[in-house]
Design an enzyme around this catalytic site. Structure first.
Site, short mmCIF file in Angstrom:
data_model
loop_
_atom_site.label_atom_id
_atom_site.label_comp_id
_atom_site.label_asym_id
_atom_site.label_seq_id
_atom_site.Cartn_x
_atom_site.Cartn_y
_atom_site.Cartn_z
N GLY A 1 26.13 -31.03 -14.85
CA GLY A 1 25.01 -30.18 -15.28
C GLY A 1 24.58 -30.54 -16.68
O GLY A 1 25.41 -30.74 -17.57
N ALA B 1 24.23 -25.40 -21.45
CA ALA B 1 25.68 -25.42 -21.63
C ALA B 1 26.23 -26.84 -21.53
O ALA B 1 27.07 -27.25 -22.33
CB ALA B 1 26.35 -24.51 -20.60
N GLY B 2 25.76 -27.58 -20.54
CA GLY B 2 26.24 -28.95 -20.35
C GLY B 2 25.89 -29.84 -21.53
O GLY B 2 26.73 -30.62 -22.01
N PHE C 1 14.32 -7.12 -28.78
CA PHE C 1 14.53 -7.38 -27.36
C PHE C 1 15.28 -6.21 -26.74
O PHE C 1 15.96 -5.47 -27.45
CB PHE C 1 15.34 -8.67 -27.18
CG PHE C 1 14.65 -9.72 -26.36
CD1 PHE C 1 13.62 -10.45 -26.89
CD2 PHE C 1 15.02 -9.95 -25.03
CE1 PHE C 1 12.98 -11.42 -26.13
CE2 PHE C 1 14.38 -10.91 -24.27
CZ PHE C 1 13.36 -11.65 -24.82
N ASP D 1 25.55 -24.91 -7.33
CA ASP D 1 26.39 -26.02 -6.87
C ASP D 1 27.82 -25.90 -7.39
O ASP D 1 28.78 -26.10 -6.65
CB ASP D 1 25.78 -27.36 -7.30
CG ASP D 1 24.43 -27.58 -6.65
OD1 ASP D 1 24.17 -26.96 -5.60
OD2 ASP D 1 23.62 -28.35 -7.19
N GLN E 1 21.22 -9.83 -11.96
CA GLN E 1 20.19 -9.18 -12.76
C GLN E 1 18.82 -9.38 -12.13
O GLN E 1 18.42 -10.52 -11.84
CB GLN E 1 20.19 -9.76 -14.17
CG GLN E 1 19.08 -9.17 -15.02
CD GLN E 1 19.34 -9.41 -16.48
OE1 GLN E 1 19.04 -10.48 -16.99
NE2 GLN E 1 19.93 -8.45 -17.14
N HIS F 1 15.14 -9.19 -13.13
CA HIS F 1 14.33 -9.10 -14.34
C HIS F 1 13.15 -8.19 -14.06
O HIS F 1 12.50 -8.34 -13.03
CB HIS F 1 13.85 -10.49 -14.76
CG HIS F 1 13.33 -10.54 -16.15
ND1 HIS F 1 12.15 -9.95 -16.51
CD2 HIS F 1 13.84 -11.08 -17.28
CE1 HIS F 1 11.95 -10.14 -17.81
NE2 HIS F 1 12.96 -10.82 -18.30
N LEU G 1 8.60 -15.90 -14.21
CA LEU G 1 9.09 -14.99 -15.25
C LEU G 1 8.04 -14.69 -16.32
O LEU G 1 7.34 -15.57 -16.79
CB LEU G 1 10.32 -15.61 -15.91
CG LEU G 1 10.93 -14.87 -17.09
CD1 LEU G 1 11.59 -13.59 -16.63
CD2 LEU G 1 11.94 -15.74 -17.81
N THR H 1 8.44 -13.07 -20.01
CA THR H 1 9.55 -12.71 -20.90
C THR H 1 9.53 -11.25 -21.35
O THR H 1 8.47 -10.65 -21.52
CB THR H 1 9.57 -13.61 -22.15
OG1 THR H 1 10.58 -13.12 -23.03
CG2 THR H 1 8.25 -13.59 -22.88
N GLU H 2 10.74 -10.74 -21.55
CA GLU H 2 10.92 -9.43 -22.15
C GLU H 2 10.34 -9.41 -23.56
O GLU H 2 10.00 -8.36 -24.10
CB GLU H 2 12.42 -9.16 -22.21
CG GLU H 2 12.85 -7.80 -22.55
CD GLU H 2 14.34 -7.64 -22.26
OE1 GLU H 2 14.79 -8.06 -21.18
OE2 GLU H 2 15.05 -7.13 -23.13
N ARG I 1 17.75 -4.26 -19.06
CA ARG I 1 16.96 -4.75 -17.93
C ARG I 1 17.23 -4.00 -16.63
O ARG I 1 16.30 -3.73 -15.87
CB ARG I 1 17.22 -6.24 -17.73
CG ARG I 1 16.55 -7.06 -18.77
CD ARG I 1 16.80 -8.54 -18.55
NE ARG I 1 16.12 -9.29 -19.61
CZ ARG I 1 16.29 -10.59 -19.80
NH1 ARG I 1 17.10 -11.28 -19.03
NH2 ARG I 1 15.65 -11.20 -20.77
N HIS J 1 16.95 -12.77 -11.22
CA HIS J 1 16.81 -13.59 -12.41
C HIS J 1 18.10 -14.26 -12.86
O HIS J 1 18.09 -15.42 -13.25
CB HIS J 1 16.29 -12.69 -13.54
CG HIS J 1 16.04 -13.38 -14.84
ND1 HIS J 1 15.19 -14.45 -14.93
CD2 HIS J 1 16.51 -13.16 -16.08
CE1 HIS J 1 15.15 -14.86 -16.20
NE2 HIS J 1 15.95 -14.12 -16.91
N ARG K 1 23.46 -8.18 -18.08
CA ARG K 1 23.30 -9.00 -19.26
C ARG K 1 22.12 -8.51 -20.10
O ARG K 1 21.10 -8.12 -19.56
CB ARG K 1 23.04 -10.46 -18.86
CG ARG K 1 22.66 -11.35 -20.01
CD ARG K 1 22.54 -12.80 -19.60
NE ARG K 1 21.36 -13.10 -18.80
CZ ARG K 1 20.13 -13.27 -19.31
NH1 ARG K 1 19.93 -13.13 -20.60
NH2 ARG K 1 19.12 -13.57 -18.52
N SER L 1 21.82 -14.84 -22.77
CA SER L 1 22.16 -15.98 -21.90
C SER L 1 22.09 -17.28 -22.67
O SER L 1 22.96 -18.14 -22.56
CB SER L 1 21.23 -16.03 -20.69
OG SER L 1 19.89 -16.14 -21.12
#
Lengths: 238, 595, 113
Positions: B14, B18-19, B119, B221, B240, B242, B252, B254-255, B286, B353, B398, B403
């Protein structure tokens, strides 16, 4: 729910079985929830699972589904089905000027090679401070219209200069990225970046044809950025 | 024929946030690292994150990580592990500043510091009033972040395997992870990536639902692969929804729109959030906002001819503010809702979401599973970070902008832990068990040779409709029960999917079928975990758990303050306790959650 | 080996040259248009005009600009379409020789007037 039938002419090529590419006539039923060209393509794939194309976010930010649509480059997910004239087939081809791997999927190696060649990362050799490097809102605004590029390659593959010299001309996407770092007040490598581009091919193969501006799905203007790089070079030379 | 084996110190699966963050850590440490990704890195779905990344920088007003930690624990409905939450909130500033140094083009305040906006659920002084904590680059924060991290990896010379799909984990008899098998999508070739550290950063699986803000590639995956290798999946019942997906399209919004002053209105034009969350209003958590919207629609106050959406109104904002802070949202509204949000409100509905659950990890990014000695025994050689992992910082719900923070903090810590472990590990790689390689090959062979099988597209659709109906915003005991049966039926079809196209080169039909193998594991784990959890908590709200003195809002801390663990084998459920003790501060005590 | 070698460092100079020579040619065209409108006519008229030192100098400048401009443009075309180095060098040489020849010839014509 109202449905209608869309006619397509699609470039097909599977190196496993096809001697050479061909255009396939195919039609698909879409309904009122199918708004974009990508929706229709997904429906097509449900009928014939061999039709191959890239797609991911389906909202125009990932840059996967760039195609040549009725002769003009664009993103399938941002192309409204209502914009196509009635009764005429929609002609889909892979992005021009890059090798085709299969159907609508092109090999983008050359495109990314050019992007990588401009050192697409911030260069600042001062030791990083504890907190953020300061930047005024005005200086930050200089990056608007530059950092939003999604690397879909619509622009570079619409550029005749890139068609002729994909190995030597950086192309509009790469040059836009180059200027994104030149324009960043936090970057210290402006001179090296200009050196890297001062070449009859890398930058100066841009003949302001402006196809890039015409096709950019994000409304960006690579030609303007290229003009600014040239202006900086002139300023530096005199 | 046996597949080629390629040896690396570390393999990362990935190349989203994060990856890429983990890859920076490994590449800059000089370890030989491979990053396997289904799409070119900047096409990963982190690119679609809009509103911002949370960090208590305090650039606009007083803020600190204690408040952030309190909000996150409260947001999680106390299901989050407080040690991991403290770790994340404390590391937030450092990680965001690092990004800025990588070149991320954050918006700026007049004094040159990073711009921050309010937020949902982020408050000052332990829940008092909204605070500006979300660090933003207009409404393209994820895009700016992903590109900055990819660029940093270009600088670090990270080796990417672009358009490769991971197939299965290689785990030896002792349970140690020795790498993954993966397929080169361009040629169809299968290769074993033999590594001493395997880091999963495969993102979410929002595509198990019919209506989702997620990209086509978000097929869980990593979760499917882990589940097949005997790793349990944690807290999969928590999804979640959204509040603001574009009605019909699912894209999406956004908030951050509400952070900038946007208001939700029902058919009567009423600002209905004032009734549900008198204090935070439109900026409540949310799950709270999504349920309020669904209630409005269910009670007949929805808009449009079918009364099936509500409106997100920003027409009262200065057009200049919209153009400066929310330019991408205006594009989306025009493209996907057919309205110019400067003049008209945007039709929105709650849309799937984010997956709060995932592969169980500790705050060092190491995968942990129950064993003989403890509930959290480390699986040697295996790490996970980002949406595919469950640390667990998000618990039952969350908070927005947590995130992007999660993937930064845990991407980095997984990378760091892998580097530290690699420094101590022996030079030689352990031997690969042949049976594990055969397992991956057998799955592909089955697909290639299947006759009279199930259609991939239709089977996927059946799964998505089942999930949408039986495990949606509100959960009903009878629907869940029925849902379990139905999804297990769908699973049988998934085991006999057939593709017509058997070609080798860039066969996306095969990829989609292999993705469905992963999606179904996520769907089954979600349905079974949700059916079993007899309480309402965070995003999981059941009709048969009434608000009582003992169980406020249906939350049953006596029986259900615990993490679910679903095992693929036999669809077995197990539970482990929530870590209520933070690293250095006092426990944030349980209390009723109100905004 | 297919390493791409770039960095010839004459890109800017050529680009600027094309712009400057372009301006000279544009000005000369305007000057000629003005002469036509002013009624310069017949061989006598033109000969009289060309007898001014300034006009000769301006014409000389125009011819040099034209050839230089054309050199860059034609060379770029060879660079775009002709990849083998030997053929390209030959074409470059022929272009350069032709352009120098034309320039010399044109100047000779003016000074003969």
């Amino acid at each position: 729910m109202t449905t209608r039938t869309l006619q397509f002419k699609i470039y097909r090529y599977d190196p496993d079985k096809d001697q050479k590419p061909y255009m396939q006539d195919i039609s698909v039923e879409v309904d009122s929830t199918d708004r974009k060209l990508l929706d229709a393509l997904v429906k097509l794939k449900a009928v014939d699972d061999a039709i191959s194309f890239r797609r991911s976010c389906r909202e125009g930010v990932c840059g996967s589904d760039a195609l040549n649509i009725n002769g003009k480059n664009g993103l399938a997910c941002l192309t409204d089905l209502n914009t196509f004239p009635e009764g005429k087939p929609i002609v889909l081809r892979p992005l021009p000027g890059l090798p085709v791997i299969r159907d609508l999927i092109v090999d983008m190696t050359q495109f990314f090679k050019q992007y990588h060649s401009i050192k697409p990362y911030l260069i600042n050799n001062d030791p990083p401070p504890e907190r953020e490097r300061l930047q005024s809102p005005e200086d930050r605004e200089e990056l608007n219209g530059l950092y939003e590029c999604i690397l879909c390659a619509c622009c570079s593959t619409a550029c005749p200069s890139f068609w002729w010299n994909p190995d030597k001309f950086v192309g509009p996407a790469g040059l836009l990225a180059a200027y994104r770092f030149i324009a960043d007040t936090r970057d210290q490598a402006t001179s090296e970046r200009l050196d890297n581009l001062e070449d009859p091919y890398r930058l100066f193969r841009c003949h302001t044809i402006m196809n890039c501006v015409d096709v950019c799905p994000k409304g960006l203007n690579p030609t303007l950025a290229i003009g600014k790089i040239k202006a900086m070079m002139v300023k530096r030379a005199i | 024929m046996n597949p080629t084996v390629r040896k690396f110190d570390a393999v990362i699966v990935g190349a989203g946030g994060a990856g890429l963050r983990a890859a920076i850590q490994l590449s800059e440490s000089g370890f030989k690292t491979a990053v396997i990704t289904k799409v070119f890195p900047t096409r990963s779905h982190t690119v679609a994150a809009q509103g911002g990344v949370a960090a208590s920088l305090g650039n606009s007003e007083e803020d600190n990580w204690h408040w952030h930690m309190y909000d996150t624990v409260k947001g999680s409905d106390w299901l989050g592990d407080q040690d991991a939450i403290e770790f994340m909130c404390k590391k937030a500033n450092e990680c965001v500043i690092e990004l800025e140094h990588y070149g991320m083009p954050f918006d700026r305040l007049d004094n040159g510091r990073i711009y921050q906006r309010p937020f949902g659920g982020h408050m000052s002084n332990f829940g008092e009033k909204p605070v500006r904590r979300s660090c933003a680059a207009a409404d393209r924060t994820g895009h700016a972040m992903l590109h900055a991290m990819y660029q940093r990896n270009v600088k670090a010379n990270t080796q990417f395997f672009v358009e490769w799909m991971a197939l299965d984990l290689v785990r030896d008899a002792e349970g140690e992870v020795l790498g993954v098998t993966a397929m080169d999508m361009e040629t169809g070739e299968i290769v074993v990536f033999h590594a001493k550290a395997t880091i999963f950063a495969t993102g979410g699986a929002g595509r198990i639902y019919y209506s989702s803000t997620n990209a086509f590639i978000n097929t869980g995956d990593g979760l499917g692969i882990a589940a097949r290798a005997g790793i349990p999946l944690e807290d999969m019942e928590f999804w979640q929804f959204h509040p603001t997906g574009v009605a019909g399209a699912g894209v999406l919004i956004t908030e951050g729109v509400r952070g900038e002053g946007g208001i939700l209105r029902n058919a009567q034009g009423e600002r209905f959030m004032e009734r549900y969350a008198p204090n935070a209003k439109d900026l409540a958590s949310r799950d709270v906002v999504s349920r309020a919207m669904t209630t409005e629609i269910n009670e007949g106050r929805g808009c449009g001819p079918n009364k099936d959406f509500v409106l997100l109104d920003i027409t009262h904002l200065d057009p200049a503010t919209i153009m400066k802070r929310l330019p991408g949202i205006r594009e989306i509204a025009i493209q996907f809702a057919g309205v110019d949000c400067i003049k008209e409100p945007i039709p929105v509905v709650p849309t799937c979401h984010y997956q709060m659950g995932g592969i169980p990890t500790n705050y060092n990014g190491q995968v942990v599973i129950p064993g003989k000695r403890s509930q959290n025994e480390i699986v040697p050689g295996f790490y996970a970070a980002g949406e595919c992992a469950c640390a667990s910082v998000h618990g039952a719900n969350r908070l927005g902008t947590n995130s992007l923070l999660d993937l930064l903090v845990f991407g980095k810590s997984a990378g760091e832990t892998a580097v530290e472990t690699l420094k101590l590990s022996p030079k030689a790689h352990k031997d690969l068990p042949q049976s594990e390689i055969d397992r991956a090959l057998a799955r592909v062979d089955r697909l290639n040779s299947q006759k009279d099988g199930a259609n991939v597209h239709e089977t996927r659709l059946a799964m998505q409709r089942t999930m949408q109906k039986h495990a949606g915003v509100f959960r009903f005991a009878d629907l869940l029960k029925e849902g379990v049966e139905k999804i297990l039926e769908v699973q049988k079809d998934v085991q006999r999917t057939e593709i017509k196209d058997k070609s080798k080169v860039f066969n996306t039909a095969r990829i989609e079928a292999l993705e469905l193998d992963n999606l179904i594991e996520v769907a089954v784990s979600t349905m079974i975990s949700a059916e079993a959890r007899k309480e309402s908590r965070g995003a999981h709200v059941r009709n048969d758990c009434p608000d009582t003195a003992e169980c406020p809002d249906g939350r049953d801390d006596k029986n259900w303050l615990k993490h679910s663990l679903w095992y693929k084998e036999g669809n077995r459920l197990d539970y482990k306790s929530v870590k209520l003790t933070p690293l250095t501060v006092e426990t944030i005590a349980l209390k009723k959650r109100a905004y | 080996m297919d390493r791409i070698v770039v960095g010839a460092h004459y890109g800017l100079k050529d680009w600027l040259t094309q712009r400057i020579t372009g301006i000279v040619m544009a000005l000369y065209t305007l000057f000629m248009a003005a002469a036509l409108l002013a009624g310069v006519n017949g061989q006598e008229g033109w000969r009289a005009l060309m007898s001014h030192g300034f006009v000769r100098f301006f014409t000389f400048l125009f011819i040099i600009s034209l050839c230089w401009h054309a050199w860059i443009g034609v060379r770029d075309i060879w660079m775009d379409y002709v990849k083998p180095a030997g053929i390209r060098l030959t074409l470059h040489s022929l272009t350069a020789i032709a352009l120098i020849g034309y320039a010399g010839w044109a100047i000779q014509v003016i000074w003969r007037l």
